[in-house]
Motif scaffolding. Structure first.
Motif, mmCIF file in Angstrom:
data_model
loop_
_atom_site.group_PDB
_atom_site.id
_atom_site.type_symbol
_atom_site.label_atom_id
_atom_site.label_comp_id
_atom_site.label_asym_id
_atom_site.label_seq_id
_atom_site.Cartn_x
_atom_site.Cartn_y
_atom_site.Cartn_z
ATOM 1 N N GLY A 152 0.794 -1.227 0.000
ATOM 2 C CA GLY A 152 0.000 0.000 0.000
ATOM 3 C C GLY A 152 0.824 1.273 0.000
ATOM 4 N N GLU A 153 2.063 1.207 -0.465
ATOM 5 C CA GLU A 153 2.951 2.381 -0.462
ATOM 6 C C GLU A 153 2.922 3.027 -1.849
ATOM 7 N N ARG A 154 1.969 3.932 -2.042
ATOM 8 C CA ARG A 154 1.709 4.510 -3.356
ATOM 9 C C ARG A 154 2.900 5.298 -3.898
ATOM 10 N N GLU A 155 3.554 6.077 -3.049
ATOM 11 C CA GLU A 155 4.669 6.885 -3.523
ATOM 12 C C GLU A 155 5.829 6.024 -3.988
ATOM 13 N N ASN A 156 6.082 4.929 -3.287
ATOM 14 C CA ASN A 156 7.136 4.024 -3.733
ATOM 15 C C ASN A 156 6.746 3.304 -5.023
ATOM 16 N N VAL A 157 5.463 3.021 -5.178
ATOM 17 C CA VAL A 157 4.997 2.438 -6.442
ATOM 18 C C VAL A 157 5.272 3.411 -7.585
ATOM 19 N N ARG A 158 4.943 4.668 -7.362
ATOM 20 C CA ARG A 158 5.173 5.683 -8.395
ATOM 21 C C ARG A 158 6.668 5.801 -8.719
ATOM 22 N N TRP A 159 7.485 5.783 -7.678
ATOM 23 C CA TRP A 159 8.936 5.886 -7.862
ATOM 24 C C TRP A 159 9.437 4.761 -8.776
ATOM 25 N N CYS A 160 8.994 3.547 -8.497
ATOM 26 C CA CYS A 160 9.426 2.399 -9.307
ATOM 27 C C CYS A 160 8.931 2.500 -10.739
#
Length: 656
Positions: free
Chosen positions: A609-617
């Protein structure tokens, strides 16, 4: 018709150039001396019969006829007008070389003279001479590129063209011109040093057989001589990752049944070479070639390292010698680029311009198939600053994560040189060790010697004893990592297989095997504490362990224990992120494997559920895809990869 400026130039120095560039010496001198040519009449008007008018001063000095291209001739096209002028002047007794130069210079001055342009406000204003000269430079360059191919057999024309272009460039620089587009690789870099913002190169001005083009708005390129590395290609403009550097059609090419050449393939190279014009053959033979064929490679096995079997196995076409054949085959061995075809065959292309790109273990460009059939493109994979050398990797992108010795091995084989790029001449960026002084810094192995460089954090020099312990730990990892990593991969595969069924006993056995494999990974890393996480062996083992942790998380999620699943996913994400960061820090070049692992990491972050890390990847994965996916050989695979990119963009759009 008289050209008083030309006559003045002839009287004050034109004769010194007359012997080298034919009758155009006086006109070139006029530009070099800064003497403007005056127009007093017209000699050529469109397709009407020419009436060359002799200038008394020029005739008395033994120079050339001067020709004025009137505005009526311009609609015929610069190339048509220039060729017509060259031919007509040549018929009048002037050398074709001098005629071409004279026509070019007069075309320039015809365009450079002040004109009145209507501004957006409706008033008339004079065009600044510097801008006019800049625009004219482009017209001259286009003319020369086209005419060069048709006058290539005329002795001295090319040298004269360089004199003309050099003079125009110097005039453009001194006038504050905003740019000039040269013939690629034909001018010395010094004549380009003051060019700042060129007009967009035009692709359809490429002379036949030359094959050099840049997309509209693409960068200016220059070939420079270096004291120790021969010729290099540099970009005169900034290029963003994924930006097009150049497009080239091959000078030669063969289609093979596989990537390994046969005697029939070598004969095809020779026959295709013999079919070229003399000028095209000369251009091919200008490329670098080693003194012998590479030991252990295909060419040496077929004709011998010194070509001793060449005359027995290769048929000699008429018009070329065996010395040229032997040179050609060595050129193709170390300069040809290979691509796979959709039908399973393999094509090898000889790209003279792309071949000017040197190898680097930290490349900023990549060569791949072009959008047009039969062409090849070079695009940037990292940001390129003005003045940077353009280079590619001869050994592919994936092998760049290997140590210096492993990268040098194929280069010293097929290409027969010892790499001395920035990554190979300093420290080995993929062999990282913990500093024994501060405990948290990193000391890299020296690229040339069995020693450690000073710590990047505290600057301490590791002792010989510390270096010996570090290298012993590295040797142990090298011996054991392959088996331990393979066991982890097998355990992950077995555990993943049980998730598809309902056999509880099989799942418990797979869980036990996964825990044991993970324990082996952690124990090996702990026993080699001198090796830093950024070491390529350590990073590889960390990634294998992280993938096993991810499958363990899936297993616990299937059993309904979400908390246990989250702990395993978090452990997997932490390990994989650390390994990828260390790897990219050592080799900041986009690669397919790195992009795929970023996508896997994004799925772990999505489960957490870590949206910002998903976006980063996803953002970094998409950037890597844009940089490298275009170079896929097969169109069907490229289409599939484009679908993947569209999916990533859609997912990023959903994240907002």
């Amino acid at each position: 018709m008289r050209h008083r400026g030309a006559a003045m130039a002839a009287n004050s120095g034109g004769a010194c150039l007359h012997h080298t560039v034919g009758g155009a010496g006086c006109i070139i001198s006029a530009v070099l001396l800064g003497v403007p040519l005056q127009r007093s009449g017209a000699a050529f008007v469109g397709a009407r019969a020419p009436r060359p008018v002799r200038s008394g001063a020029l005739e008395r000095s033994g120079a050339a006829y001067a020709v004025q291209l009137s505005e009526d001739a311009v609609p015929c096209g610069p190339k048509t007008s220039l060729l017509a002028s060259c031919s007509l002047l040549n018929d009048s007794g002037l050398s074709a070389c001098g005629a071409a130069a004279a026509a070019v210079m007069l075309l320039m001055w015809d365009c450079r003279r002040p004109r009145r342009l209507r501004s957006s406000a409706g008033s008339l204003e004079a065009r600044p001479s510097s801008l006019a000269l800049s625009a004219t430079s482009t017209r001259i360059s286009r003319c020369l590129r086209s005419v060069d191919a048709e006058l290539t057999g005329i002795t001295g024309f090319r040298a004269c063209s360089r004199e003309v272009i050099g003079a125009v460039a110097r005039r453009a620089s001194s006038s504050g011109s905003t740019g000039f587009t040269p013939l690629p690789g034909r001018m010395k870099p010094s004549s380009l040093s003051d060019a700042r913002s060129p007009p967009a190169p035009v692709e359809d001005t490429v002379p036949p057989g030359m094959g050099f083009s840049v997309a509209s708005g693409g960068p200016r390129l220059a070939v420079q001589d270096t004291p120790d590395r021969g010729k290099i290609m540099v970009s005169l403009d900034a290029i963003e990752p994924g930006g097009l550097v150049l497009v080239e059609t091959p000078a030669l090419g063969v289609v093979q049944s596989s990537s390994t050449a046969t005697l029939a393939d070598l004969q095809s190279w020779v026959d295709n070479f013999a079919a070229l014009s003399a000028a095209e053959r000369a251009r091919v033979l200008e490329l670098h070639y080693p003194p012998t064929a590479a030991v252990g490679e295909t060419l040496a096995s077929l004709v011998g390292c010194d070509g001793e079997k060449l005359e027995q196995v290769i048929r000699q076409p008429s018009g070329i010698t065996f010395d040229e054949i032997w040179r050609l085959l060595r050129i193709t061995e170390c300069n040809a680029f290979g691509f796979d075809n959709e039908n399973g065959t393999h094509k090898e292309l000889l790209l003279p311009t792309v071949a000017r790109l040197n190898h680097s273990c930290l490349p900023n460009a990549l060569c791949g198939p072009g959008a047009r059939d039969g062409s090849a493109e070079v695009r940037a994979v990292r940001a390129v600053a003005p003045g940077d050398e353009l280079n590619i990797s001869y050994i592919g992108l994936e092998r760049l994560t290997k140590p210096v010795a492993d990268r040098r091995q194929p280069l010293e084989g097929r290409w027969q040189f010892r790499c001395g790029c920035s990554r190979c001449s300093q420290f080995d960026s993929v062999r990282a060790f913990r500093c024994c002084s501060c405990g948290h810094g990193t000391a890299f192995a020296d690229a040339e010697e069995s020693s450690l460089a000073p710590c990047c954090q505290c600057g301490a020099h590791p002792t010989a004893e510390a270096a010996a312990e570090a290298f012993a730990a590295e040797a142990r990892l090298a011996r054991e990592v392959p088996d331990v990593a393979q066991a982890a991969q097998a355990a992950a595969s077995a555990l993943g297989g049980t998730l598809q069924g309902s056999d509880v006993a099989a799942m418990q056995a797979a869980l036990a095997g996964a825990n044991a494999a993970l324990a082996r990974c952690e124990a090996l890393l702990a026993s080699c504490s001198q090796v830093a996480p950024g070491h390529h062996l350590s990073a590889g083992l960390q990634k294998a362990a992280a993938k096993l942790c991810a499958v363990l998380g899936e297993c616990w999620a299937a059993c309904g224990d979400r908390e246990a699943a989250r702990r395993w996913w978090a452990k997997a994400a932490s390990g994989l992120r650390g390994a990828l960061d260390a790897e990219h820090s050592a080799v900041p070049v986009p690669r397919d494997s790195h992009t795929g692992e970023l996508m896997g990491l994004s799925r772990l972050y999505k489960r957490l559920g870590e949206r910002e890390n998903v976006r980063w990847c996803l953002e970094r994965a998409l950037s890597g895809m844009k940089a490298v996916h275009w170079s896929c050989n097969l169109a069907s695979q490229r289409a599939m990869l484009e679908d993947v990119q569209r999916g990533v963009r859609a997912e990023l759009a959903q994240l907002g």
